[in-house]
Write a protein that holds these residues in place. Structure first.
Motif, PDB file in Angstrom:
ATOM      1  N   ALA A 182       0.845  -1.188   0.000  1.00  0.00           N
ATOM      2  CA  ALA A 182       0.000   0.000   0.000  1.00  0.00           C
ATOM      3  C   ALA A 182       0.881   1.239   0.000  1.00  0.00           C
ATOM      4  CB  ALA A 182      -0.896   0.002   1.234  1.00  0.00           C
ATOM      5  N   VAL A 183       0.426   2.265  -0.700  1.00  0.00           N
ATOM      6  CA  VAL A 183       1.135   3.547  -0.716  1.00  0.00           C
ATOM      7  C   VAL A 183       0.170   4.626  -0.254  1.00  0.00           C
ATOM      8  CG1 VAL A 183       2.306   5.271  -2.148  1.00  0.00           C
ATOM      9  CG2 VAL A 183       2.657   2.838  -2.601  1.00  0.00           C
ATOM     10  N   THR A 184       0.570   5.388   0.742  1.00  0.00           N
ATOM     11  CA  THR A 184      -0.224   6.515   1.228  1.00  0.00           C
ATOM     12  C   THR A 184       0.555   7.794   0.940  1.00  0.00           C
ATOM     13  OG1 THR A 184      -1.114   5.126   2.997  1.00  0.00           O
ATOM     14  CG2 THR A 184      -1.366   7.514   3.255  1.00  0.00           C
ATOM     15  N   ILE A 185      -0.083   8.721   0.270  1.00  0.00           N
ATOM     16  CA  ILE A 185       0.571   9.985  -0.101  1.00  0.00           C
ATOM     17  C   ILE A 185      -0.070  11.107   0.714  1.00  0.00           C
ATOM     18  CG2 ILE A 185       0.947  11.633  -1.987  1.00  0.00           C
ATOM     19  CD1 ILE A 185       0.487   8.957  -3.805  1.00  0.00           C
ATOM     20  N   VAL A 186       0.724  11.803   1.499  1.00  0.00           N
ATOM     21  CA  VAL A 186       0.197  12.901   2.313  1.00  0.00           C
ATOM     22  C   VAL A 186       0.646  14.220   1.679  1.00  0.00           C
ATOM     23  CG1 VAL A 186       0.084  13.928   4.606  1.00  0.00           C
ATOM     24  CG2 VAL A 186       0.305  11.445   4.376  1.00  0.00           C
ATOM     25  N   GLU A 187      -0.334  14.972   1.186  1.00  0.00           N
ATOM     26  CA  GLU A 187      -0.030  16.245   0.519  1.00  0.00           C
ATOM     27  C   GLU A 187      -0.080  17.382   1.531  1.00  0.00           C
ATOM     28  OE1 GLU A 187      -2.405  17.251  -2.983  1.00  0.00           O
ATOM     29  OE2 GLU A 187      -2.079  19.368  -2.546  1.00  0.00           O
ATOM     30  N   ILE A 188       1.010  18.171   1.568  1.00  0.00           N
ATOM     31  CA  ILE A 188       1.178  19.187   2.604  1.00  0.00           C
ATOM     32  C   ILE A 188       1.355  20.556   1.956  1.00  0.00           C
ATOM     33  CG2 ILE A 188       2.691  19.862   4.535  1.00  0.00           C
ATOM     34  CD1 ILE A 188       3.268  16.690   4.689  1.00  0.00           C
ATOM     35  N   MET A 189       0.871  21.605   2.630  1.00  0.00           N
ATOM     36  CA  MET A 189       0.893  22.955   2.055  1.00  0.00           C
ATOM     37  C   MET A 189       2.315  23.530   1.939  1.00  0.00           C
ATOM     38  SD  MET A 189      -2.401  24.992   3.581  1.00  0.00           S
ATOM     39  CE  MET A 189      -3.999  24.943   2.733  1.00  0.00           C
ATOM     40  N   GLY A 190       2.438  24.583   1.147  1.00  0.00           N
ATOM     41  CA  GLY A 190       3.711  25.259   0.913  1.00  0.00           C
ATOM     42  C   GLY A 190       4.013  25.281  -0.575  1.00  0.00           C
ATOM     43  N   ARG A 191       3.547  26.299  -1.269  1.00  0.00           N
ATOM     44  CA  ARG A 191       3.669  26.305  -2.719  1.00  0.00           C
ATOM     45  C   ARG A 191       5.124  26.286  -3.197  1.00  0.00           C
ATOM     46  NH1 ARG A 191      -0.453  25.964  -7.214  1.00  0.00           N
ATOM     47  NH2 ARG A 191      -0.604  23.932  -6.305  1.00  0.00           N
ATOM     48  N   ASN A 192       5.948  27.181  -2.636  1.00  0.00           N
ATOM     49  CA  ASN A 192       7.327  27.267  -3.111  1.00  0.00           C
ATOM     50  C   ASN A 192       8.367  26.843  -2.082  1.00  0.00           C
ATOM     51  OD1 ASN A 192       6.501  28.380  -5.626  1.00  0.00           O
ATOM     52  ND2 ASN A 192       6.180  30.330  -4.587  1.00  0.00           N
ATOM     53  N   ALA A 193       7.940  26.701  -0.855  1.00  0.00           N
ATOM     54  CA  ALA A 193       8.869  26.350   0.224  1.00  0.00           C
ATOM     55  C   ALA A 193       8.399  25.071   0.914  1.00  0.00           C
ATOM     56  CB  ALA A 193       8.955  27.483   1.236  1.00  0.00           C
ATOM     57  N   GLY A 194       9.329  24.163   1.157  1.00  0.00           N
ATOM     58  CA  GLY A 194       8.962  22.832   1.660  1.00  0.00           C
ATOM     59  C   GLY A 194       9.051  22.662   3.165  1.00  0.00           C
ATOM     60  N   TRP A 195       9.169  23.755   3.921  1.00  0.00           N
ATOM     61  CA  TRP A 195       9.369  23.662   5.371  1.00  0.00           C
ATOM     62  C   TRP A 195       8.335  22.770   6.056  1.00  0.00           C
ATOM     63  CZ3 TRP A 195      13.931  25.472   6.696  1.00  0.00           C
ATOM     64  CH2 TRP A 195      14.494  26.550   5.999  1.00  0.00           C
ATOM     65  N   LEU A 196       7.064  22.994   5.736  1.00  0.00           N
ATOM     66  CA  LEU A 196       6.001  22.226   6.407  1.00  0.00           C
ATOM     67  C   LEU A 196       6.062  20.750   6.041  1.00  0.00           C
ATOM     68  CD1 LEU A 196       2.469  23.867   6.487  1.00  0.00           C
ATOM     69  CD2 LEU A 196       3.906  23.124   8.374  1.00  0.00           C
ATOM     70  N   THR A 197       6.322  20.480   4.763  1.00  0.00           N
ATOM     71  CA  THR A 197       6.433  19.083   4.330  1.00  0.00           C
ATOM     72  C   THR A 197       7.591  18.409   5.061  1.00  0.00           C
ATOM     73  OG1 THR A 197       5.582  19.743   2.177  1.00  0.00           O
ATOM     74  CG2 THR A 197       6.634  17.597   2.302  1.00  0.00           C
ATOM     75  N   ALA A 198       8.697  19.143   5.193  1.00  0.00           N
ATOM     76  CA  ALA A 198       9.867  18.607   5.903  1.00  0.00           C
ATOM     77  C   ALA A 198       9.521  18.255   7.343  1.00  0.00           C
ATOM     78  CB  ALA A 198      11.005  19.621   5.859  1.00  0.00           C
ATOM     79  N   ALA A 199       8.628  19.034   7.955  1.00  0.00           N
ATOM     80  CA  ALA A 199       8.269  18.818   9.362  1.00  0.00           C
ATOM     81  C   ALA A 199       7.588  17.472   9.584  1.00  0.00           C
ATOM     82  CB  ALA A 199       7.370  19.949   9.858  1.00  0.00           C
ATOM     83  N   SER A 200       7.070  16.857   8.529  1.00  0.00           N
ATOM     84  CA  SER A 200       6.456  15.531   8.678  1.00  0.00           C
ATOM     85  C   SER A 200       7.479  14.525   9.213  1.00  0.00           C
ATOM     86  CB  SER A 200       5.874  15.047   7.350  1.00  0.00           C
ATOM     87  OG  SER A 200       6.912  14.846   6.408  1.00  0.00           O
TER      88      SER A 200
END
Lengths: 415, 415
Positions: free
Chosen positions: A180-198
């Motif tokens: 199974a693959v789960t993809i979690v889409e996180i906000m931040g159009r040009n900067a990945g800070w929030l995605t990195a926080a995962s």
């Protein structure tokens, strides 16, 4: 001498904007301000005389605490950009006439990039006409993409939400052993800070995210599929954190790529979001269970799981703004300087707002791993302190009890 | 006499399943059980000898409390349906040989509809072969769609998450005055209980959801658009709660309706979910800002905002199951009977599990308003007590600290 101020909020919501507002109100009260006015819908509302008397409303420390612990924007917002000073001086004349009529000494404006542009223009105009009114910008954005500050108010709480949600999704997906693959889409159009926080979900036993894709480096679909093939060799349930803003090497968002464009029965292009596009790419390759989860606006409004580090700092930044205004500063944004990671220590400073407006602060590429699918320890150490501590939110009737915003219903002006 | 039991979990996760497991373990310890075994991956795992000794692992009340306050399933899950007893007795012979070899006296099985089918079959087989082993079913599902019980463990917490998220989305969307529609898609394929719970956001000042669409009544797109037109007469920002399971009068899900089918560049049909379909329908009619938010699995795994009413009851239901097993009951599911709404009072009872298995408990149509776009006060009063109270979740490193589930990595069997 009489002291009177205006406070405004503008741009998108976070859970920390009201904490900065609360800090400003609290400090103004301590300093004996005569009037503390709040613009409704920012500078745009003020142009139409929409404002309230915050000094009257917040007549107890309990009320100020409730404001501090409430999400979004007590004063409403606007997405209004002030016109060019030379081409359209009328707007400025109108605003300063109001300021002068009301004996305004300071204006505090809480917002992101565009709001700092407003502060820059107003303070420039003030200097040009020799007005003594001080203009101070207070930053906020969950995207953490403002220049000149270690991080932005609102980011730490959103990051805590993202890390906690990633942890809970890990528990949810750990119950079966099937591909199974789960993809979690996180906000931040040009900067990945929030995605990195995962990645902070790993602190408490989660072995995920397995892969992290950030907008600071080009996204390559073949590499993405190869990464998943590699992960499937060692485990069956793969969880991927992906920024909504990832782009291919041509600079296109995935849902702009014609190969993956979705159309309705009438042939209209439908924007479906990065997670949904990746979901269909993964399904085509692996024919396994695939799910995409879009954290959506919940990551910027979930006050019930805010970071107390973030909320306390946001309050202090508001207080500091008042202190600096009184000391005579103008045309500055309050910034946070980090003194050390362990123990985590910061101090507030000011920065010429023209050095901030319209610039973007992205993740340095050296904080992304060589494979471009994870973060480095340096980025982890940067993020870690920002999500620490829990806020005591009041509950009533089984749900959070936030500050009453019914005044917005009657006072707001049409966008 | 030696007492030994097996406990299994099956079906989809909720935040209350581990609380029932904790209740069973705690009570078995009190009653002096010699062994408390946990099947890994339910009955399917047991068939392959995958189990652990819960009595050894949970050797302190602190550990039991941590289990109680952790989401998803400590024992993993399965979606295995036992075969027909007469056509395939081999599976039953194999299971009872294990039970007898291990001196098992009781089997507790926590799950939804399919799991109750397992309990029904095992207890029927036991009676047929004159085995004294007792089989007790413990309900769980966020959908609240099991017959014979006032409500199901797991539902109250999911409902609290839904109501709180609706409240926070309200704050997020209240900052501008511009025509906008936000569609919140909520789980529950055939039963609208969770979607209905979004109405509890109104308790603390939210004037939303403006419209609620449930799967118990047919969904009519023209009526839906007319409802929004009507709402726009009185306000600008409209928030709609919609069940993922709404169907048109022909009984089709919206993303099965060819008029709204999305296709990729290769012409393959893409299932996009109810919220996304409605988003495009609304945009076509109003050309305003439209956003859809899918609460997704977060609504079933967000332990950090669980209802303590739900978690405490789930624990008690686990304890009660042990008490009933000892008293000699078998082939029953534990059910909750509501004695009164105010004050909220319940008692646990048992029900013949064959009266529960494979049936669905939906919202009575008289609890839906005449316009089919909201709930009635009676449904409100039913829902309200179930979300009350907060659970004290431990935090470490800025995120929740749940029970270690690393044992699942090695012990789980392939689905």
């Amino acid at each position: 001498m009489s002291r009177n101020c205006f406070i405004g909020q503008s741009g998108g919501p976070t859970v920390a904007i009201n904490a900065s507002l609360a800090g400003i109100v609290a400090r103004c009260k301590e300093e004996g301000y005569d009037h503390i006015y709040g613009m409704i819908n920012g500078i745009k509302g003020l142009l139409e005389d929409h404002y309230i008397d915050l000094g009257e409303i917040f007549d107890s420390s309990d009320k100020i605490t409730q404001l501090k612990n409430s999400p979004a924007m007590y004063l409403g917002s606007c997405r209004f950009k002030l016109p060019n000073i030379i081409l359209a001086p009328g707007t400025y004349e109108k605003l300063f006439k109001k300021f002068n009529a009301m004996d305004i000494t300071d204006v505090f404006y809480i917002g992101g990039n565009d709001s700092m542009d407003t502060v820059a223009k107003l303070s420039t105009y003030a200097k040009a006409i020799n007005s003594p009114i001080r203009f101070i910008g207070i930053p906020k954005t969950i995207d953490n993409d403002l220049m000149g500050t270690d991080h932005t108010p609102g980011f730490g709480s959103a990051a805590k939400y993202v890390a906690s949600s990633m942890l809970e999704v890990f528990y949810d997906s750990a119950i079966y052993k099937l591909n199974a693959v789960t993809i979690v889409e996180i906000m931040g159009r040009n900067a990945g800070w929030l995605t990195a926080a995962s990645a902070l979900a790993r602190e408490n036993g989660a072995t995920v995210p397995d892969l992290i894709y950030l907008p600071e480096v080009p996204f390559d679909t073949d590499k993405f599929l190869a990464d998943i093939h590699e992960k499937f060799k060692e485990k069956s349930s793969i969880i991927i954190a992906v920024s909504e803003g990832i782009r291919n090497k041509e600079g296109n968002f995935l849902d702009q790529d014609s190969k993956y464009t979705k159309r309705d029965a009438f042939g209209h292009v439908l924007h479906s979001g990065t997670g949904k596009v990746l979901e269909s790419i993964v399904y085509k390759e692996f024919h396994c269970k695939v799910r995409s989860i879009e954290l959506n606006v919940l990551q910027r409004c979930a006050m019930h799981i805010a970071s107390s580090t973030d909320i306390e700092e946001s309050f202090q930044i508001g207080e500091f703004a008042v202190k600096q205004a009184i000391s005579g500063e103008t045309g500055v944004m309050i910034v946070v300087k980090r003194l050390s990671d362990t123990p985590y220590q910061i101090q507030c400073e000011t920065l010429d707002v023209t050095k901030v407006a319209n610039l973007e602060h992205k993740i340095p590429v050296e904080w992304i791993n060589k494979d471009h699918n994870d973060i480095t320890p340096a980025l982890h150490d940067y993020l870690y302190p920002l999500i620490q501590g829990e806020v005591h939110v009041n509950y009533a009737n089984g749900i959070p009890q936030y500050i009453d915003i019914s005044h917005l219903r009657n006072k707001m002006i049409k966008e």
